[in-house]
Design an enzyme around this catalytic site. Structure first.
Site, short mmCIF file in Angstrom:
data_model
loop_
_atom_site.label_atom_id
_atom_site.label_comp_id
_atom_site.label_asym_id
_atom_site.label_seq_id
_atom_site.Cartn_x
_atom_site.Cartn_y
_atom_site.Cartn_z
N LYS A 1 -31.04 19.60 43.37
CA LYS A 1 -30.98 18.14 43.21
C LYS A 1 -29.54 17.80 42.86
O LYS A 1 -29.06 18.13 41.76
CB LYS A 1 -31.90 17.64 42.09
CG LYS A 1 -33.39 17.92 42.33
CD LYS A 1 -33.84 19.20 41.68
CE LYS A 1 -35.31 19.46 41.93
NZ LYS A 1 -35.71 20.80 41.50
N ASP B 1 -17.98 9.77 45.26
CA ASP B 1 -16.52 9.66 45.38
C ASP B 1 -15.76 10.83 44.76
O ASP B 1 -14.58 10.70 44.44
CB ASP B 1 -16.03 8.36 44.73
CG ASP B 1 -16.45 7.12 45.51
OD1 ASP B 1 -16.85 7.27 46.67
OD2 ASP B 1 -16.38 6.02 44.95
N HIS C 1 -41.01 19.25 32.74
CA HIS C 1 -40.47 19.88 33.94
C HIS C 1 -39.03 20.38 33.76
O HIS C 1 -38.43 20.91 34.69
CB HIS C 1 -40.53 18.86 35.09
CG HIS C 1 -40.25 19.41 36.44
ND1 HIS C 1 -39.09 19.15 37.15
CD2 HIS C 1 -40.98 20.23 37.25
CE1 HIS C 1 -39.11 19.74 38.31
NE2 HIS C 1 -40.25 20.41 38.40
N LYS D 1 -35.59 22.45 32.90
CA LYS D 1 -35.19 23.85 33.02
C LYS D 1 -33.94 24.05 32.15
O LYS D 1 -32.81 23.85 32.59
CB LYS D 1 -34.87 24.21 34.47
CG LYS D 1 -36.07 24.07 35.43
CD LYS D 1 -36.09 22.74 36.11
CE LYS D 1 -37.02 22.66 37.30
NZ LYS D 1 -38.39 23.02 37.09
N ASP E 1 -27.59 29.70 20.22
CA ASP E 1 -26.55 29.89 19.20
C ASP E 1 -25.64 28.68 18.99
O ASP E 1 -24.49 28.84 18.53
CB ASP E 1 -25.69 31.11 19.54
CG ASP E 1 -26.45 32.42 19.44
OD1 ASP E 1 -27.62 32.38 19.00
OD2 ASP E 1 -25.90 33.46 19.80
#
Length: 467
Positions: A211, A216, A385, A387, A392
């Protein structure tokens, strides 16, 4: 005679595929599984291997020869100057396998959920003066797609060049009428590996899960959010979809644009120039970002290597948000070793999944996680959904890749590595906030789940290599 000829052809084809299996260097267990399928399932075994088992990585050199865009392997200066010495090795590894160096002086904005994300996207699209590049795995018609169409039509009239890639499988519901309207108003549109007669079996297993939006050469977007109304209103089965996206400004935009241009060449066989350059001086911000693309035609599973590096470098905590955690053996062992060594390892997973088979497969790993001290939280509000890996308080990964063999081996994916304390701390706080809303699984109660559940999980796990 005809039966003899067909049988002979079948045997020759089987021998040819077996030859390919033996010389392609697959893991022994995977090779054995495909050999058994070819030998024991007449016709079906061969069809399954053609769809799901072939490795396309050997096409990499041909693709690179055709693509005229080149970047230096990596920036030794930036790697040496980084304020976090423990990640120098990771930076070098990722740069060598992806050819994308880390870049400094970026400004990264965390975009949580659909409304926040699309407000920022449409604001940026409105400012476009030269070009807009869009690439999505899922592009669904609806309120959001209609709003985007109206904006793109406006920008076309202003002279802005618009190019769009959609995945032929993920965007299967996209109508010919909508595509025709896009093309008629001047948008250049191409599908990634559309389903066509004669190429269905060879292309089904390789999807473009990326995605990306680039405007520009100034700002780029990536993350888990697709063009779909379920991010705004939800759907009947799962409710509202929750996700994390990124807006990036600075030198890293050039690498995100390079990913799009490479995919554009794959779908259109047209070379287009790279407008932004990673070495261009900017005053966007102070964050170090490394773009990590990965695909089945790469020499190595880049994102799996990235995830393994983050896990292995963790010293205090490792928090993972992902709806599809179906780990490879390497990832599973790394997570278990981290937890057993005293690192706070937690997984945040959606309580409900958009696929029953995937849900059972994910759950088949829970007992192995819990046994090693990994904490599991199930998020009950809609479908989570995102990811995300954060560790740390100084590194995070956000992008399109799940923690499964499909993302590592079969899909085209892209993640952004953020070497930044502020963003890592923000993501940690979001993670802990969502954990408070969730239900934590306990090992003693989970191991006493019904035997039927264990059986279903075991059967589902057989499909882990192709999910």
């Amino acid at each position: 005679m005809l039966v003899f000829i067909l049988l002979t052809l079948y045997v020759l084809l089987a021998l040819f595929l077996i030859y390919g299996l033996l010389i392609n260097g697959m893991r022994p267990s995977k090779t054995l599984a495909w050999l058994l399928a070819i030998f024991t399932i007449p016709v079906g075994g061969i069809l399954l291997y053609i769809m799901l088992g072939r490795n396309r990585r050997k096409k990499k050199l041909a693709r690179l020869r055709k693509n005229s865009i080149e970047f230096p392997s990596y920036s030794e200066d930036l790697i040496e100057k980084t304020s976090k010495p423990k990640y120098k090795k990771m930076m070098s590894l990722m740069a060598k396998v992806t050819h994308f160096s880390p870049t400094s002086h970026n400004e990264v904005t965390l975009l949580e959920d659909g409304e926040h994300t699309f407000n920022k996207i449409f604001e940026s699209l409105e400012k476009a003066e030269n070009y807009i590049y869009l690439q999505y795995y899922i592009f669904e018609e609806g309120e959001l797609a209609d709003k985007l169409f109206a904006l793109l039509e406006k920008k076309i009239k202003q002279g802005v060049l618009i190019r769009m890639i959609y995945d032929g499988f993920g965007s299967y519901s996209l109508s010919a009428a909508y595509l025709k309207k896009l093309k008629s108003m001047g948008v250049e549109v191409y599908p990634f590996l559309p389903f066509r007669f004669g190429r269905f079996l060879s292309s089904l297993n390789y999807r473009n899960h990326r995605k990306i939006i680039v405007v520009d050469g100034i700002i780029a977007f990536t993350g888990g959010i697709n063009i779909s109304d379920k991010y705004l209103r939800g759907n009947t089965d799962l409710g509202k979809w929750h996700d994390m996206h990124l807006a990036i400004q600075g030198p890293a935009v050039a690498f995100m644009e390079h990913v799009f241009i490479s995919d554009w060449f794959m779908v259109s066989e047209k070379k287009i120039p790279l407008s932004a350059r990673p070495e261009d001086e900017t005053d966007s911000g102070q964050e170090t970002v490394q773009v990590i693309p990965s695909g089945p035609d790469d020499a190595f599973p880049n994102i799996e290597h990235c995830y393994l590096s983050i896990i292995n470098e963790a010293q205090e905590y490792l928090y993972i948000t992902n709806p599809y955690i179906i780990p490879s053996n390497e990832i599973l062992k790394a997570l278990q070793m981290a937890a057993l060594s005293g690192i706070d390892v937690r997984l945040l997973i959606a309580e409900k999944s958009d696929s029953k088979l995937v849900d059972w497969t994910v759950r088949s790993y829970f007992e192995a996680f819990l046994k090693s001290g990994i904490r599991i939280f199930l998020f009950p509000y809609g479908f989570l959904h995102s990811k995300i890996l954060v560790s740390d308080d100084d590194i995070a990964s956000i992008g399109t890749a799940n923690i499964d063999v499909r993302s590592f081996e079969h899909n085209y994916e892209v993640n952004a590595l953020l070497y930044d304390s502020d963003k890592a701390k923000s993501l940690r706080e979001i993670f802990l906030r969502d954990c408070k809303k969730s239900t934590e699984l306990k090992q003693d109660t989970y191991t006493r789940r019904p035997a039927t559940d264990k059986l279903i999980e075991g059967l589902a796990r057989i499909f882990a290599p192709v999910l």
